[in-house]
Design a protein around this motif. Structure first.
Motif, PDB file in Angstrom:
ATOM      1  N   SER A  28      13.009  49.018  20.662  1.00  0.00           N
ATOM      2  CA  SER A  28      12.838  47.664  20.432  1.00  0.00           C
ATOM      3  C   SER A  28      13.563  46.879  21.271  1.00  0.00           C
ATOM      4  O   SER A  28      13.441  45.804  21.360  1.00  0.00           O
ATOM      5  CB  SER A  28      12.950  47.568  18.865  1.00  0.00           C
ATOM      6  N   SER A  59      11.058  45.254  15.891  1.00  0.00           N
ATOM      7  CA  SER A  59       9.953  44.671  16.243  1.00  0.00           C
ATOM      8  C   SER A  59       8.470  45.601  14.916  1.00  0.00           C
ATOM      9  O   SER A  59       8.783  46.442  14.675  1.00  0.00           O
ATOM     10  CB  SER A  59       9.479  45.452  17.483  1.00  0.00           C
ATOM     11  N   THR A  62       3.262  45.156  18.787  1.00  0.00           N
ATOM     12  CA  THR A  62       3.262  44.588  20.044  1.00  0.00           C
ATOM     13  C   THR A  62       1.738  44.406  20.396  1.00  0.00           C
ATOM     14  O   THR A  62       1.116  45.560  20.460  1.00  0.00           O
ATOM     15  CB  THR A  62       3.764  45.618  21.135  1.00  0.00           C
ATOM     16  N   ASN A  67       3.998  39.115  19.980  1.00  0.00           N
ATOM     17  CA  ASN A  67       4.696  40.390  19.246  1.00  0.00           C
ATOM     18  C   ASN A  67       5.177  39.751  17.969  1.00  0.00           C
ATOM     19  O   ASN A  67       5.506  38.476  17.914  1.00  0.00           O
ATOM     20  CB  ASN A  67       5.998  40.417  20.215  1.00  0.00           C
ATOM     21  N   PHE A  69       7.883  40.174  14.788  1.00  0.00           N
ATOM     22  CA  PHE A  69       9.033  40.742  14.612  1.00  0.00           C
ATOM     23  C   PHE A  69       9.301  40.493  12.968  1.00  0.00           C
ATOM     24  O   PHE A  69       8.847  39.574  12.338  1.00  0.00           O
ATOM     25  CB  PHE A  69      10.541  40.091  15.178  1.00  0.00           C
TER      26      PHE A  69
END
Ligand SMILES: Nc1ncnc2c1ncn2[C@@H]1O[C@H](COP(=O)(O)OP(=O)(O)OP(=O)(O)O)[C@@H](O)[C@H]1O
Ligand SMILES: [Mg+2]
Length: 260
Positions: A28, A59, A62, A67, A69
């Motif tokens: 990460s 995270s 992806t 992305n 989080f």
């Protein structure tokens, strides 16, 4: 020059520190190196100064364009979606945006397109929710960052529909809710999701209720490709739910969900 650079580095160090980025594992970390370019870091820092983000978490995903989080907010858990400026699907984004009547005045510069895309997802989520669809509540956007309600608990996101084992009866129950959401999206929100599938629907394990996510590409009914996108959404949903004994034709499903 040197002084400037030093100042810049100090500022970034401080921003990182203030965000208390948890260094969970090297993976990460590597990822964060890629995503958190200096402007993004600055924007995250501003969001933390405003008290919206209290701590960045790990995270969640992806993807091709963004992305996602986990983060702690002041009152609740947050999902932070950060669109990449150099996304590989940028050309497609541009076509979606420039044909959308809500975004006709957008300057066609790459970063501006991505910022508009981020705002578009915020607006689409809001419209979907106003129509009665369960979707994450959008909280704020800042450039290429969208902050929204975290759909999950204790840092664990709800699973994707495609990863949930369901029996026939449960599958059918979820199908009917999804059909109702598609109807509301069309008739009330006047939107087409345009990427609806088992990959963009989460399932709340508590009551097996579906949650629509990922609405950056969703378009209004006036969009020249809206019909085509709706048709594709319908085919995706019917394909997935055929395993639970759903045998409707695309025309039957379309007639249920379309604005009269
Ligand atoms: N609000 C949210 N709460 C919890 N998890 C979320 C939330 N939004 C997104 N996720 C998680 O992050 C993943 C990626 O989100 P999303 O589909 O919006 O981005 P994406 O860029 O389309 O990713 P991809 O390119 O892989 O399709 C989702 O599959 C989901 O697991
Ligand atoms: Mg997705």
């Amino acid at each position: 020059m040197r002084r400037d650079l030093e100042k810049k580095v100090r500022r970034i160090d401080k921003a990182t520190d203030d965000l208390r980025v948890r260094e969970k594992d090297s993976d990460s970390l590597k990822l964060e190196e890629n995503v958190f370019d200096v402007p993004t870091l600055k924007n995250l820092y501003n969001l933390s100064r405003k008290g919206i983000i209290e701590a960045m978490g790990g995270s969640i995903s992806t993807g091709k364009e963004a992305n996602v989080f986990h983060a702690d907010g002041s009152e609740r858990e947050l999902a932070i979606k950060i669109y990449r400026i150099n996304t590989s699907t940028f050309k497609a984004m541009e076509a979606y945006i420039t044909k959308d009547p809500r975004f006709v005045n957008i300057r066609p510069k790459k970063r501006d397109i991505v910022f508009a895309w981020t705002r578009k997802e915020f607006q689409n989520l809001k419209r979907a929710r106003s129509a009665g669809i369960r979707a994450p509540e959008p909280i704020i956007t800042e450039k290429n960052i969208l902050i929204m309600e975290f759909m999950g608990e204790n840092e664990v996101p709800f699973p994707l529909l495609k990863n949930v084992a369901l029996d026939k009866e449960e599958g059918q129950r979820i199908y009917h809710i999804i059909v109702e959401y598609m109807r509301l999206l069309n008739t009330e929100a006047k939107l087409v999701h345009a990427d609806l599938s088992e990959y963009n629907i989460l399932i709340d394990p508590k009551d097996l209720s579906p949650v629509f996510i990922d609405m950056g590409q969703s378009v209004t009914l006036e969009h020249p490709n809206a019909r085509e996108f709706l048709h594709r959404d319908v085919l995706n949903i019917l394909r997935y739910f055929s395993r639970f004994g759903i045998k409707e034709s695309p025309e039957e499903l379309l007639s249920k969900i379309k604005a009269k």
